[in-house]
Design a protein around this motif. Structure first.
Motif, PDB file in Angstrom:
ATOM      1  N   LYS A  53      -6.921   0.084  -8.083  1.00  0.00           N
ATOM      2  CA  LYS A  53      -7.397   1.474  -8.112  1.00  0.00           C
ATOM      3  C   LYS A  53      -6.326   2.446  -8.587  1.00  0.00           C
ATOM      4  O   LYS A  53      -6.623   3.623  -8.842  1.00  0.00           O
ATOM      5  CB  LYS A  53      -7.915   1.883  -6.732  1.00  0.00           C
ATOM      6  CG  LYS A  53      -6.876   1.946  -5.646  1.00  0.00           C
ATOM      7  CD  LYS A  53      -7.525   2.322  -4.313  1.00  0.00           C
ATOM      8  CE  LYS A  53      -6.496   2.387  -3.186  1.00  0.00           C
ATOM      9  NZ  LYS A  53      -7.135   2.737  -1.900  1.00  0.00           N
ATOM     10  N   TYR A  54      -5.089   1.971  -8.708  1.00  0.00           N
ATOM     11  CA  TYR A  54      -4.002   2.831  -9.176  1.00  0.00           C
ATOM     12  C   TYR A  54      -3.687   2.623 -10.662  1.00  0.00           C
ATOM     13  O   TYR A  54      -2.797   3.276 -11.196  1.00  0.00           O
ATOM     14  CB  TYR A  54      -2.734   2.574  -8.359  1.00  0.00           C
ATOM     15  CG  TYR A  54      -2.844   3.022  -6.919  1.00  0.00           C
ATOM     16  CD1 TYR A  54      -2.576   4.337  -6.567  1.00  0.00           C
ATOM     17  CD2 TYR A  54      -3.224   2.127  -5.923  1.00  0.00           C
ATOM     18  CE1 TYR A  54      -2.681   4.751  -5.246  1.00  0.00           C
ATOM     19  CE2 TYR A  54      -3.332   2.533  -4.609  1.00  0.00           C
ATOM     20  CZ  TYR A  54      -3.057   3.850  -4.267  1.00  0.00           C
ATOM     21  OH  TYR A  54      -3.169   4.259  -2.956  1.00  0.00           O
ATOM     22  N   GLY A 110       1.718   6.342  -7.125  1.00  0.00           N
ATOM     23  CA  GLY A 110       0.531   6.921  -7.748  1.00  0.00           C
ATOM     24  C   GLY A 110       0.033   6.083  -8.912  1.00  0.00           C
ATOM     25  O   GLY A 110       0.314   4.887  -9.004  1.00  0.00           O
ATOM     26  N   HIS A 111      -0.677   6.703  -9.821  1.00  0.00           N
ATOM     27  CA  HIS A 111      -1.316   5.969 -10.905  1.00  0.00           C
ATOM     28  C   HIS A 111      -0.314   5.566 -11.987  1.00  0.00           C
ATOM     29  O   HIS A 111       0.597   6.314 -12.315  1.00  0.00           O
ATOM     30  CB  HIS A 111      -2.446   6.805 -11.514  1.00  0.00           C
ATOM     31  CG  HIS A 111      -3.664   6.844 -10.653  1.00  0.00           C
ATOM     32  ND1 HIS A 111      -3.771   7.694  -9.572  1.00  0.00           N
ATOM     33  CD2 HIS A 111      -4.812   6.133 -10.690  1.00  0.00           C
ATOM     34  CE1 HIS A 111      -4.945   7.502  -8.978  1.00  0.00           C
ATOM     35  NE2 HIS A 111      -5.602   6.568  -9.638  1.00  0.00           N
ATOM     36  N   SER A 122       0.826  -1.213   0.000  1.00  0.00           N
ATOM     37  CA  SER A 122       0.000   0.000   0.000  1.00  0.00           C
ATOM     38  C   SER A 122       0.853   1.252   0.000  1.00  0.00           C
ATOM     39  O   SER A 122       0.566   2.220  -0.725  1.00  0.00           O
ATOM     40  CB  SER A 122      -0.932  -0.006   1.225  1.00  0.00           C
ATOM     41  OG  SER A 122      -1.881  -1.049   1.134  1.00  0.00           O
ATOM     42  N   ARG A 123       1.930   1.260   0.791  1.00  0.00           N
ATOM     43  CA  ARG A 123       2.830   2.419   0.817  1.00  0.00           C
ATOM     44  C   ARG A 123       3.466   2.643  -0.552  1.00  0.00           C
ATOM     45  O   ARG A 123       3.630   3.779  -1.000  1.00  0.00           O
ATOM     46  CB  ARG A 123       3.916   2.232   1.877  1.00  0.00           C
ATOM     47  CG  ARG A 123       3.461   2.492   3.293  1.00  0.00           C
ATOM     48  CD  ARG A 123       4.633   2.615   4.245  1.00  0.00           C
ATOM     49  NE  ARG A 123       5.475   1.420   4.263  1.00  0.00           N
ATOM     50  CZ  ARG A 123       5.295   0.392   5.073  1.00  0.00           C
ATOM     51  NH1 ARG A 123       4.279   0.401   5.938  1.00  0.00           N
ATOM     52  NH2 ARG A 123       6.105  -0.651   5.040  1.00  0.00           N
ATOM     53  N   PHE A 153       2.227   1.903  -3.540  1.00  0.00           N
ATOM     54  CA  PHE A 153       1.267   2.490  -4.471  1.00  0.00           C
ATOM     55  C   PHE A 153       0.973   3.944  -4.125  1.00  0.00           C
ATOM     56  O   PHE A 153       0.810   4.792  -5.017  1.00  0.00           O
ATOM     57  CB  PHE A 153      -0.019   1.672  -4.514  1.00  0.00           C
ATOM     58  CG  PHE A 153       0.079   0.431  -5.349  1.00  0.00           C
ATOM     59  CD1 PHE A 153       0.338   0.513  -6.707  1.00  0.00           C
ATOM     60  CD2 PHE A 153      -0.069  -0.829  -4.778  1.00  0.00           C
ATOM     61  CE1 PHE A 153       0.429  -0.627  -7.491  1.00  0.00           C
ATOM     62  CE2 PHE A 153       0.028  -1.979  -5.547  1.00  0.00           C
ATOM     63  CZ  PHE A 153       0.275  -1.874  -6.905  1.00  0.00           C
ATOM     64  N   GLU A 154       0.910   4.256  -2.832  1.00  0.00           N
ATOM     65  CA  GLU A 154       0.689   5.646  -2.433  1.00  0.00           C
ATOM     66  C   GLU A 154       1.840   6.530  -2.901  1.00  0.00           C
ATOM     67  O   GLU A 154       1.644   7.680  -3.309  1.00  0.00           O
ATOM     68  CB  GLU A 154       0.542   5.728  -0.911  1.00  0.00           C
ATOM     69  CG  GLU A 154      -0.762   5.145  -0.402  1.00  0.00           C
ATOM     70  CD  GLU A 154      -0.764   4.966   1.110  1.00  0.00           C
ATOM     71  OE1 GLU A 154       0.203   5.417   1.767  1.00  0.00           O
ATOM     72  OE2 GLU A 154      -1.726   4.378   1.627  1.00  0.00           O
ATOM     73  N   GLN A 155       3.044   5.991  -2.872  1.00  0.00           N
ATOM     74  CA  GLN A 155       4.221   6.737  -3.287  1.00  0.00           C
ATOM     75  C   GLN A 155       4.286   6.886  -4.809  1.00  0.00           C
ATOM     76  O   GLN A 155       4.614   7.953  -5.317  1.00  0.00           O
ATOM     77  CB  GLN A 155       5.488   6.038  -2.789  1.00  0.00           C
ATOM     78  CG  GLN A 155       6.778   6.784  -3.064  1.00  0.00           C
ATOM     79  CD  GLN A 155       7.984   6.099  -2.452  1.00  0.00           C
ATOM     80  OE1 GLN A 155       7.865   5.222  -1.597  1.00  0.00           O
ATOM     81  NE2 GLN A 155       9.172   6.495  -2.887  1.00  0.00           N
TER      82      GLN A 155
END
Length: 199
Positions: free
Chosen positions: A99-100, A54-55, A47-48, A50-52
Motif C-alpha cells: 500500500k506504500y 511513506g510512499h 510497519s513502523r 513504512f509509516e516513517q
C-alpha cells in the motif's frame, strides 16, 4: 524516483546503493546506521518503517539472515533464523509494503545461488531462497496497480570471499557491479516475476 533499500549496510545492499545512488533518491533501512531502522523479523518494526518513510516508487531488499550448519546438527530454532528473516521477513516487506508503493512501482527481493547449486551447511539458506523464488513467481501474477516483483539471486560476491570463501570451494566469485546491475534491471526495467541469476 524514490527507492527504499532494506539491508543497505550489507555487502549486497552496498552494491545496490553504489549502482543506483546517482540516478534515484535512496532511503536506506537496516538495523542500525541508516536513514530508518528496521528489523525485518518483526512485522511491527516493518510497519513502523513504512509509516516513517511513506510512499515510495520501489522497494529493494538486500536483507535476510540464515544459519549455516550441518542438517544433522541443526535445531529447529536455528532453522527459524532463515525462516523468520530471509523468508518471512522479505515476504512481509511485500505484504505490508504494497500500500506504500506507487502505481507501476517495483519490488526486488534477494535469494541466492545455494538454492540451485548446494553446498554443505547451507540447507536452511537454500530453503529460504527457494521459498522466495516461488513466492515471487506466483505473486507476480497478482500484483495490483501495475506493480512488478522480481528477485536477484547472486553467487558469492568478491567482497565476501574472506567471510564465506571456505564454504564455496570451486565457485567463481561474482563482481559487486554485476549484482548491482541485476538490481538496476529489476528496479528500472519492465519485467516481472523474474529470477535474475548472477552466477
Amino acid at each position: 524516483m524514490k527507492l527504499l533499500l532494506v539491508g543497505a549496510n550489507g555487502t549486497i545492499g552496498s552494491a545496490v546503493y553504489k549502482e543506483m545512488n546517482n540516478d534515484v533518491e535512496i532511503i536506506t533501512a537496516s538495523r542500525t546506521n541508516s536513514d530508518v531502522e528496521v528489523d525485518i523479523t518483526s512485522t511491527a518494526s516493518i510497519s513502523r518503517m513504512f509509516e516513517q518513510v511513506g510512499h515510495v516508487d520501489a522497494i529493494a531488499s538486500a536483507a535476510g539472515a540464515a544459519h549455516f550448519g550441518y542438517v544433522e546438527e541443526m535445531t529447529p530454532k536455528q532453522n527459524l533464523i532463515a525462516v523468520d528473516s530471509k523468508l518471512l521477513g522479505q515476504i512481509n516487506l511485500v505484504l505490508l509494503g504494497l500500500k506504500y508503493i506507487h502505481n507501476n512501482g517495483s519490488i526486488t527481493l534477494t535469494t541466492g545461488i545455494l538454492m540451485d547449486d548446494p553446498i554443505e551447511k547451507a540447507a536452511s539458506a537454500a530453503m529460504a531462497n527457494g521459498g522466495i523464488r516461488a513466492f515471487v513467481k506466483s505473486a507476480a501474477i497478482e500484483m495490483p496497480r501495475g506493480i512488478r516483483i522480481n528477485h536477484v539471486s547472486p553467487g558469492m560476491l568478491e567482497d565476501s570471499i574472506e567471510k564465506y570463501g571456505p564454504l564455496f570451494q570451486g565457485f567463481e566469485p561474482v563482481a559487486s557491479k554485476r549484482v548491482g546491475l541485476a538490481f538496476r534491471k529489476s528496479i528500472l526495467g519492465a519485467q516481472t516475476g523474474q529470477s535474475y541469476n548472477v552466477y
